[in-house]
Design a protein around this motif. Structure first.
Motif, PDB file in Angstrom:
ATOM      1  N   GLY A 173      48.715 -85.914  43.135  1.00 42.83           N
ATOM      2  CA  GLY A 173      48.438 -87.257  43.619  1.00 42.83           C
ATOM      3  C   GLY A 173      46.965 -87.589  43.734  1.00 42.83           C
ATOM      4  O   GLY A 173      46.606 -88.757  43.918  1.00 42.83           O
ATOM      5  N   GLU A 174      46.103 -86.599  43.610  1.00 47.89           N
ATOM      6  CA  GLU A 174      44.663 -86.834  43.774  1.00 47.89           C
ATOM      7  C   GLU A 174      44.045 -87.159  42.415  1.00 47.89           C
ATOM      8  O   GLU A 174      43.299 -86.376  41.823  1.00 47.89           O
ATOM      9  CB  GLU A 174      44.020 -85.617  44.435  1.00 47.89           C
ATOM     10  CG  GLU A 174      44.570 -85.379  45.845  1.00 47.89           C
ATOM     11  CD  GLU A 174      44.122 -84.067  46.460  1.00 47.89           C
ATOM     12  OE1 GLU A 174      43.298 -83.353  45.853  1.00 47.89           O
ATOM     13  OE2 GLU A 174      44.619 -83.736  47.554  1.00 47.89           O
ATOM     14  N   THR A 175      44.373 -88.351  41.924  1.00 43.20           N
ATOM     15  CA  THR A 175      43.953 -88.741  40.578  1.00 43.20           C
ATOM     16  C   THR A 175      42.449 -88.885  40.445  1.00 43.20           C
ATOM     17  O   THR A 175      41.911 -88.831  39.333  1.00 43.20           O
ATOM     18  CB  THR A 175      44.624 -90.065  40.177  1.00 43.20           C
ATOM     19  OG1 THR A 175      44.286 -91.078  41.147  1.00 43.20           O
ATOM     20  CG2 THR A 175      46.133 -89.920  40.138  1.00 43.20           C
ATOM     21  N   GLN A 176      41.748 -89.056  41.576  1.00 40.73           N
ATOM     22  CA  GLN A 176      40.295 -89.125  41.527  1.00 40.73           C
ATOM     23  C   GLN A 176      39.715 -87.919  40.793  1.00 40.73           C
ATOM     24  O   GLN A 176      38.705 -88.019  40.082  1.00 40.73           O
ATOM     25  CB  GLN A 176      39.699 -89.173  42.947  1.00 40.73           C
ATOM     26  CG  GLN A 176      40.240 -90.277  43.826  1.00 40.73           C
ATOM     27  CD  GLN A 176      41.366 -89.808  44.716  1.00 40.73           C
ATOM     28  OE1 GLN A 176      42.242 -89.075  44.296  1.00 40.73           O
ATOM     29  NE2 GLN A 176      41.370 -90.250  45.973  1.00 40.73           N
ATOM     30  N   ALA A 177      40.358 -86.767  40.969  1.00 38.62           N
ATOM     31  CA  ALA A 177      39.857 -85.532  40.374  1.00 38.62           C
ATOM     32  C   ALA A 177      39.826 -85.620  38.850  1.00 38.62           C
ATOM     33  O   ALA A 177      38.919 -85.087  38.205  1.00 38.62           O
ATOM     34  CB  ALA A 177      40.721 -84.352  40.821  1.00 38.62           C
ATOM     35  N   SER A 178      40.810 -86.288  38.258  1.00 43.50           N
ATOM     36  CA  SER A 178      40.843 -86.403  36.796  1.00 43.50           C
ATOM     37  C   SER A 178      39.713 -87.290  36.288  1.00 43.50           C
ATOM     38  O   SER A 178      39.133 -87.028  35.225  1.00 43.50           O
ATOM     39  CB  SER A 178      42.193 -86.950  36.335  1.00 43.50           C
ATOM     40  OG  SER A 178      43.191 -85.955  36.404  1.00 43.50           O
ATOM     41  N   TYR A 179      39.406 -88.351  37.024  1.00 44.02           N
ATOM     42  CA  TYR A 179      38.296 -89.210  36.609  1.00 44.02           C
ATOM     43  C   TYR A 179      36.966 -88.476  36.729  1.00 44.02           C
ATOM     44  O   TYR A 179      36.074 -88.631  35.879  1.00 44.02           O
ATOM     45  CB  TYR A 179      38.297 -90.500  37.425  1.00 44.02           C
ATOM     46  CG  TYR A 179      39.452 -91.409  37.085  1.00 44.02           C
ATOM     47  CD1 TYR A 179      39.462 -92.151  35.904  1.00 44.02           C
ATOM     48  CD2 TYR A 179      40.561 -91.515  37.932  1.00 44.02           C
ATOM     49  CE1 TYR A 179      40.529 -92.968  35.578  1.00 44.02           C
ATOM     50  CE2 TYR A 179      41.633 -92.334  37.611  1.00 44.02           C
ATOM     51  CZ  TYR A 179      41.615 -93.062  36.437  1.00 44.02           C
ATOM     52  OH  TYR A 179      42.681 -93.866  36.110  1.00 44.02           O
ATOM     53  N   MET A 180      36.819 -87.657  37.775  1.00 40.45           N
ATOM     54  CA  MET A 180      35.603 -86.847  37.902  1.00 40.45           C
ATOM     55  C   MET A 180      35.518 -85.827  36.773  1.00 40.45           C
ATOM     56  O   MET A 180      34.456 -85.626  36.172  1.00 40.45           O
ATOM     57  CB  MET A 180      35.574 -86.150  39.260  1.00 40.45           C
ATOM     58  CG  MET A 180      35.339 -87.073  40.428  1.00 40.45           C
ATOM     59  SD  MET A 180      35.066 -86.180  41.981  1.00 40.45           S
ATOM     60  CE  MET A 180      36.719 -85.567  42.331  1.00 40.45           C
ATOM     61  N   MET A 181      36.645 -85.171  36.491  1.00 32.75           N
ATOM     62  CA  MET A 181      36.666 -84.184  35.416  1.00 32.75           C
ATOM     63  C   MET A 181      36.318 -84.816  34.075  1.00 32.75           C
ATOM     64  O   MET A 181      35.531 -84.262  33.292  1.00 32.75           O
ATOM     65  CB  MET A 181      38.044 -83.519  35.347  1.00 32.75           C
ATOM     66  CG  MET A 181      38.232 -82.569  34.172  1.00 32.75           C
ATOM     67  SD  MET A 181      37.142 -81.122  34.183  1.00 32.75           S
ATOM     68  CE  MET A 181      38.023 -80.058  35.342  1.00 32.75           C
TER      69      MET A 181
END
Length: 252
Positions: A123-131
């Protein structure tokens, strides 16, 4: 996301809602305070279907499309190697990227290693944008990126929990386990991405030195950018210098 607005005006996911509140609700379970999230969203169209998300979605398919485009770029694929880290319990591919100069050459030519992972919590989609931002920078022609590729080999796992992402879990894998709590003794099948990532790190440690392991997350309450680590003194000393000089001051 409004289905009608998406069809009529191509309006995609966007921020919405008022009276947003996240608060301790007075309930304790197993000695831990519980929290409630409340908000108001107004549907502006009749006969509409609306979808709500905690943050902008980033799906397994989004990752596959991004990686396909990355490897189709002639200049970028010269510094990237895309391989399979492992198969998940549901048979999905967990991806592994190697970014460095001459990534297909055996050995590391004296380079030290950096390991970066993301989306162990689906659920922590922010991590994918950072990656994705990290990958875009590391494969770019920026002088700093070229120097990093010359000095280090980067091992990146963009999505540690594909099964959870695909099935809409917020925190767990298909076994119902929080894989971020399974690093000490991961199960080879139920927690195969964690198990395989540990093997990669152990191999790197035998062949060179892992100077940084970075696991990207989002947070339900914390704002801006922040770091948790195993030595608070190092974080206090180094974190301010890690920020881009032109960026606003955030919460360390």
């Amino acid at each position: 996301l409004s289905s009608r607005e998406a069809a009529e005006s191509k309006t995609g996911w966007h921020r919405a809602g008022t009276d947003v509140s996240y608060y301790a609700n007075g309930v304790r379970r197993r000695g831990v305070d519980q929290y409630s999230l409340s908000f108001t969203v107004e549907a502006t169209h009749d006969d509409d279907t609306c979808f709500l998300a905690h943050c902008y979605p980033y799906t397994y398919r989004d990752l596959q499309v991004y990686l396909h485009g990355l490897m189709m770029c002639t200049t970028r694929r010269r510094v990237v190697r895309r391989t399979k880290l492992c198969d998940t319990e549901a048979g999905n591919v967990c991806e592994l990227l190697t970014i460095t100069d001459n990534p297909k050459m055996p050995g590391f030519a004296g380079k030290k290693a950096v390991v970066i992972t993301a989306r162990v919590h689906p659920g922590e989609t922010q991590a994918s944008y950072m990656m994705q931002g990290i990958i875009d920078f590391l494969v770019s022609d920026d002088e700093r990126a070229r120097e990093l590729r010359e000095r280090f080999v980067f091992k990146l796992v963009p999505m540690l929990n594909p099964d959870g992402v695909i099935n809409g879990n917020y925190r767990c894998c298909l076994a119902g386990h929080d894989m971020n709590r399974r690093w000490a003794k991961p199960h080879g099948r139920k927690h195969s991405p964690i198990f395989a990532t540990k093997l990669v790190i152990e191999q790197l440690q035998r062949e060179t030195e892992v100077v940084l392991f970075l696991d990207l997350h989002g947070h339900s309450k914390m704002k801006n950018a922040f770091i948790y680590g195993n030595d608070a003194r190092i974080l206090e000393d180094k974190f301010p210098s890690l920020r881009e000089p032109s960026s606003p001051t955030g919460d360390p």
